[in-house]
Design a protein around this motif. Structure first.
Motif, PDB file in Angstrom:
ATOM      1  N   UNK A  34      56.954  35.131  47.342  1.00  0.00           N
ATOM      2  CA  UNK A  34      55.761  35.512  46.598  1.00  0.00           C
ATOM      3  C   UNK A  34      54.574  35.645  47.544  1.00  0.00           C
ATOM      4  N   UNK A  35      53.470  36.120  46.990  1.00  0.00           N
ATOM      5  CA  UNK A  35      52.264  36.324  47.796  1.00  0.00           C
ATOM      6  C   UNK A  35      51.034  36.023  46.956  1.00  0.00           C
ATOM      7  N   UNK A  36      50.039  35.410  47.592  1.00  0.00           N
ATOM      8  CA  UNK A  36      48.766  35.122  46.936  1.00  0.00           C
ATOM      9  C   UNK A  36      47.719  36.128  47.417  1.00  0.00           C
ATOM     10  N   UNK A  37      47.050  36.768  46.479  1.00  0.00           N
ATOM     11  CA  UNK A  37      46.016  37.742  46.788  1.00  0.00           C
ATOM     12  C   UNK A  37      44.696  37.295  46.171  1.00  0.00           C
ATOM     13  N   UNK A  38      43.639  37.916  46.630  1.00  0.00           N
ATOM     14  CA  UNK A  38      42.328  37.707  46.029  1.00  0.00           C
ATOM     15  C   UNK A  38      41.711  39.067  45.759  1.00  0.00           C
ATOM     16  N   UNK A  39      41.383  39.326  44.501  1.00  0.00           N
ATOM     17  CA  UNK A  39      40.627  40.526  44.162  1.00  0.00           C
ATOM     18  C   UNK A  39      39.167  40.128  44.046  1.00  0.00           C
ATOM     19  N   UNK A  40      38.290  40.886  44.676  1.00  0.00           N
ATOM     20  CA  UNK A  40      36.876  40.539  44.671  1.00  0.00           C
ATOM     21  C   UNK A  40      36.053  41.818  44.576  1.00  0.00           C
ATOM     22  N   UNK A  41      34.804  41.658  44.195  1.00  0.00           N
ATOM     23  CA  UNK A  41      33.951  42.832  44.099  1.00  0.00           C
ATOM     24  C   UNK A  41      32.547  42.487  43.657  1.00  0.00           C
ATOM     25  N   UNK A  42      31.791  43.543  43.402  1.00  0.00           N
ATOM     26  CA  UNK A  42      30.403  43.389  42.973  1.00  0.00           C
ATOM     27  C   UNK A  42      30.123  44.375  41.854  1.00  0.00           C
ATOM     28  N   UNK A  43      29.216  43.968  40.982  1.00  0.00           N
ATOM     29  CA  UNK A  43      28.848  44.804  39.849  1.00  0.00           C
ATOM     30  C   UNK A  43      27.350  44.675  39.617  1.00  0.00           C
ATOM     31  N   UNK A  44      26.716  45.768  39.219  1.00  0.00           N
ATOM     32  CA  UNK A  44      25.292  45.701  38.891  1.00  0.00           C
ATOM     33  C   UNK A  44      25.134  45.834  37.390  1.00  0.00           C
ATOM     34  N   UNK A  45      24.452  44.884  36.793  1.00  0.00           N
ATOM     35  CA  UNK A  45      24.263  44.889  35.345  1.00  0.00           C
ATOM     36  C   UNK A  45      22.910  44.264  35.021  1.00  0.00           C
ATOM     37  N   UNK A  46      22.243  44.860  34.048  1.00  0.00           N
ATOM     38  CA  UNK A  46      20.930  44.347  33.660  1.00  0.00           C
ATOM     39  C   UNK A  46      21.030  43.179  32.697  1.00  0.00           C
ATOM     40  N   UNK A 164      38.995  37.069  41.416  1.00  0.00           N
ATOM     41  CA  UNK A 164      40.104  36.495  40.662  1.00  0.00           C
ATOM     42  C   UNK A 164      41.319  36.380  41.574  1.00  0.00           C
ATOM     43  N   UNK A 165      41.989  35.239  41.567  1.00  0.00           N
ATOM     44  CA  UNK A 165      43.216  35.112  42.359  1.00  0.00           C
ATOM     45  C   UNK A 165      44.371  35.817  41.652  1.00  0.00           C
ATOM     46  N   UNK A 166      45.260  36.397  42.431  1.00  0.00           N
ATOM     47  CA  UNK A 166      46.432  37.091  41.889  1.00  0.00           C
ATOM     48  C   UNK A 166      47.664  36.543  42.586  1.00  0.00           C
ATOM     49  N   UNK A 167      48.627  36.082  41.811  1.00  0.00           N
ATOM     50  CA  UNK A 167      49.865  35.554  42.373  1.00  0.00           C
ATOM     51  C   UNK A 167      50.999  36.543  42.098  1.00  0.00           C
ATOM     52  N   UNK A 168      51.566  37.083  43.157  1.00  0.00           N
ATOM     53  CA  UNK A 168      52.731  37.952  43.018  1.00  0.00           C
ATOM     54  C   UNK A 168      53.981  37.098  43.172  1.00  0.00           C
ATOM     55  N   UNK A 169      54.857  37.051  42.167  1.00  0.00           N
ATOM     56  CA  UNK A 169      56.046  36.197  42.254  1.00  0.00           C
ATOM     57  C   UNK A 169      57.098  36.780  43.203  1.00  0.00           C
ATOM     58  N   UNK A 170      58.112  35.988  43.498  1.00  0.00           N
ATOM     59  CA  UNK A 170      59.145  36.392  44.440  1.00  0.00           C
ATOM     60  C   UNK A 170      60.030  37.512  43.901  1.00  0.00           C
ATOM     61  N   UNK A 171      60.042  37.703  42.569  1.00  0.00           N
ATOM     62  CA  UNK A 171      60.942  38.695  41.968  1.00  0.00           C
ATOM     63  C   UNK A 171      60.279  40.045  41.706  1.00  0.00           C
ATOM     64  N   UNK A 172      59.195  40.366  42.415  1.00  0.00           N
ATOM     65  CA  UNK A 172      58.582  41.677  42.250  1.00  0.00           C
ATOM     66  C   UNK A 172      59.434  42.732  42.959  1.00  0.00           C
ATOM     67  N   UNK A 173      59.266  43.993  42.541  1.00  0.00           N
ATOM     68  CA  UNK A 173      60.028  45.084  43.139  1.00  0.00           C
ATOM     69  C   UNK A 173      59.134  45.876  44.096  1.00  0.00           C
TER      70      UNK A 173
END
Length: 211
Positions: A34-46, A164-173
């Motif tokens: 498996x693999x651990x990822x991090x999705x991150x970003x920025x947003x502008x909102x009033x 947000x953290x994203x966990x990809x399991x070992x059984x992904x294709x």
């Protein structure tokens, strides 16, 4: 004239939404766990808003089977093969998805297993039967860690940064995975950004997979 020149020289307004992943490629080796990822970003909102992330793997044929007890033995009595089901489907949001988006908006934005337009090879199923089989598919894929809805998993910092953290399991294709990031406010889509990540077998595992 001076005012017009100043306006013309002003920088364009930045995008409302920018997102990226900590990796752009995942290698599946023989000892892949498996693999651990991090999705991150920025947003502008009033004002206060929400973030929804849909992480979708490549489509693969998937079979759902219904078993019946025959003479004391459980046997497969019916099989439905899904033609376009995603191999991986995780949804993340900063609060409960049903609080962020109405059922109608989720349908419009193709969010949720019931809104993916899943097709089967069995054209004889009616809408009610399709719903039953789709629920069975969802339960099976969820039990395997491949489909999941993760409410309150996106952190928004100071109303501008998110992660947000994203966990990809070992059984992904292997294949290309699509990541849709939605900026939502009051049940309306404000902006959308899409990025991709490649998952590929490497080493001897790639040779065996190709063979």
């Amino acid at each position: 004239l001076l005012m017009l020149a100043a306006i013309a020289g002003a920088p364009a307004k930045a995008s409302t939404l920018v997102a990226d992943l900590s990796l752009d490629e995942v290698a599946i080796t023989t000892d892949f766990n498996g693999e651990s990822l991090l999705l991150f970003g920025a947003v502008s909102a009033e004002s206060e808003s929400d973030i929804v992330v849909i992480f979708t793997g490549p489509p693969v044929p998937l079979a759902s089977r219904r078993k019946e007890l025959v003479s004391g033995i459980w046997m497969n009595r019916q099989t439905v093969v899904w033609q376009n089901a995603p191999s991986f489907y995780h949804i993340f949001s900063n609060r409960a998805l049903d609080e962020v988006l109405s059922a109608e908006q989720q349908k419009n934005l193709r969010i949720g297993a019931e809104n993916l337009g899943l097709r089967t090879r069995d054209l004889g199923l009616n809408a009610e039967e399709m719903a039953v089989w789709r629920s069975a598919l969802t339960r099976n894929m969820t039990a395997r860690g491949l489909w999941e809805v993760m409410d309150e998993n996106v952190s928004i910092i100071r109303g501008a940064l998110f992660r947000t953290p994203v966990e990809l399991p070992a059984n992904i294709v292997p294949g290309d995975y699509e990541v849709r990031v939605l900026h939502v406010q009051d049940d309306k889509l404000i902006a959308e950004d899409t990025t991709y990540i490649s998952v590929a077998k490497t080493g001897i595992g790639a040779m065996i997979y190709s063979f």
